[in-house]
Design a protein around this motif. Structure first.
Motif, mmCIF file in Angstrom:
data_model
loop_
_atom_site.group_PDB
_atom_site.id
_atom_site.type_symbol
_atom_site.label_atom_id
_atom_site.label_comp_id
_atom_site.label_asym_id
_atom_site.label_seq_id
_atom_site.Cartn_x
_atom_site.Cartn_y
_atom_site.Cartn_z
ATOM 1 N N UNK A 268 0.828 -1.221 0.000
ATOM 2 C CA UNK A 268 0.000 0.000 0.000
ATOM 3 C C UNK A 268 0.851 1.254 0.000
ATOM 4 N N UNK A 269 2.035 1.169 -0.573
ATOM 5 C CA UNK A 269 2.942 2.318 -0.625
ATOM 6 C C UNK A 269 3.035 2.932 -2.021
ATOM 7 N N UNK A 270 2.463 2.279 -3.018
ATOM 8 C CA UNK A 270 2.584 2.785 -4.381
ATOM 9 C C UNK A 270 1.318 2.575 -5.194
ATOM 10 N N UNK A 271 1.387 2.964 -6.463
ATOM 11 C CA UNK A 271 0.250 2.768 -7.366
ATOM 12 C C UNK A 271 -0.993 3.495 -6.897
ATOM 13 N N UNK A 272 -2.142 2.875 -7.070
ATOM 14 C CA UNK A 272 -3.405 3.493 -6.672
ATOM 15 C C UNK A 272 -3.463 3.759 -5.173
ATOM 16 N N UNK A 273 -2.749 2.965 -4.391
ATOM 17 C CA UNK A 273 -2.761 3.134 -2.930
ATOM 18 C C UNK A 273 -2.109 4.434 -2.492
ATOM 19 N N UNK A 274 -1.340 5.058 -3.394
ATOM 20 C CA UNK A 274 -0.642 6.297 -3.029
ATOM 21 C C UNK A 274 -1.259 7.516 -3.697
ATOM 22 N N UNK A 275 -2.469 7.396 -4.197
ATOM 23 C CA UNK A 275 -3.168 8.549 -4.771
ATOM 24 C C UNK A 275 -3.772 9.391 -3.644
ATOM 25 N N UNK A 276 -4.048 10.670 -3.901
ATOM 26 C CA UNK A 276 -4.657 11.506 -2.848
ATOM 27 C C UNK A 276 -5.951 10.931 -2.296
#
Length: 288
Positions: A268-276
């Protein structure tokens, strides 16, 4: 025992089918008799069907991030004006249903994992309805899917945390495509080709669960994975082959997974998980 897809295909040709090869290996490794193994798979099948029915009726996840999409797809299907056709969209609907039940902490059958549980169950229940498959054919579907999943797990990974969603939903989609080929009368090698075609198209897919929860984007990825299984199976049944042999595709997927940054592997640190929006949802969910 088989350790590669090539060995699986050879053994399946000797025994008559991939499913029979899987049953024989299961008997050898577990020490259980045939009927016990069949009964266990029947129980898995019953759980899959129950989760599909429950999801279509309408459920909501614990976080309320997901839910109700299987019912929306069912309503859309019932209007009879779809673009993609009812068989494909029933697989999509059913895959969503299973993953929505998973997101509400309901009972599902992991195949191969909980996060990818919708694909095989969704595709199987869809083709069962369309072609009125017998119980024996449904079990053949599951043993065929399991055989290819076993090879992928032993030679690469079926875990999003280890290899990204290419390894998790990619594997479940490949398993379903192989099983679709088998119950449609395709050869073991054609099933292997479907696996290769599917994995190639899912390669590089990261695992980026919003707030670390297996529902966004996982529910919809299972739906698209189910559609991918159908297309790959049709390509293989049309005698289209993968230029890269199936075992080499599995090995390539493993290498990509190893090279993938940890931020793209269920952290959960990148991709969609890191969107605003994902970060906002994460705060909202865990502040309550």
């Amino acid at each position: 025992m088989f350790h590669s897809i090539e060995e699986l295909v050879q053994l399946s040709n000797q025994l008559g089918s991939v499913s029979e090869a899987m049953i024989q290996v299961e008997m050898e490794t577990s020490g259980q008799d045939r009927q016990v193994i069949l009964n266990h798979m029947k129980n898995n099948l019953a759980v899959m069907k129950q989760s599909v029915d429950e999801g279509i009726a309408g459920v909501e996840s614990v976080t309320k991030l997901t839910g109700g999409d299987a019912k929306r797809m069912d309503d859309y299907l019932n209007k009879g004006q779809t673009l993609s056709g009812p068989t494909l969209l029933k697989a999509v609907r059913n895959a969503i249903a299973v993953n929505e039940v998973n997101a509400k902490m309901g009972l599902i059958c992991a195949n191969p994992t909980a996060g990818s549980a919708g694909v095989v169950a969704g595709v199987l229940t869809s083709i069962t309805e369309t072609r009125a498959l017998s119980l024996e054919q449904q079990l053949e579907f599951l043993f065929t899917a399991g055989a290819f999943g076993l090879v992928i797990a032993n030679n690469a990974s079926i875990s999003g945390a280890a290899g990204g969603c290419q390894a998790e939903i990619g594997s479940s989609s490949a398993m379903a495509s192989a099983a679709l080929v088998a119950i449609s009368g395709g050869s073991p090698d054609a099933s292997a080709q479907a696996v290769a075609i599917t994995l190639k198209n899912m390669m590089g897919l990261i695992c980026d669960p919003v707030a670390g929860l297996v529902e966004v984007p996982c529910v919809k990825r299972n739906a698209l994975g189910a559609s991918q299984a159908y297309i790959s199976a049709d390509m293989a049944l049309a005698s289209i082959c993968s230029v890269i042999p199936p075992d080499e595709v599995v090995a390539a997927m493993y290498k990509v997974g190893v090279q993938m940054p940890s931020s793209f592997k269920e952290t959960a640190e990148g991709g969609l998980a890191d969107t605003p929006t994902a970060r906002r949802l994460e705060k909202e969910i865990f502040s309550t």
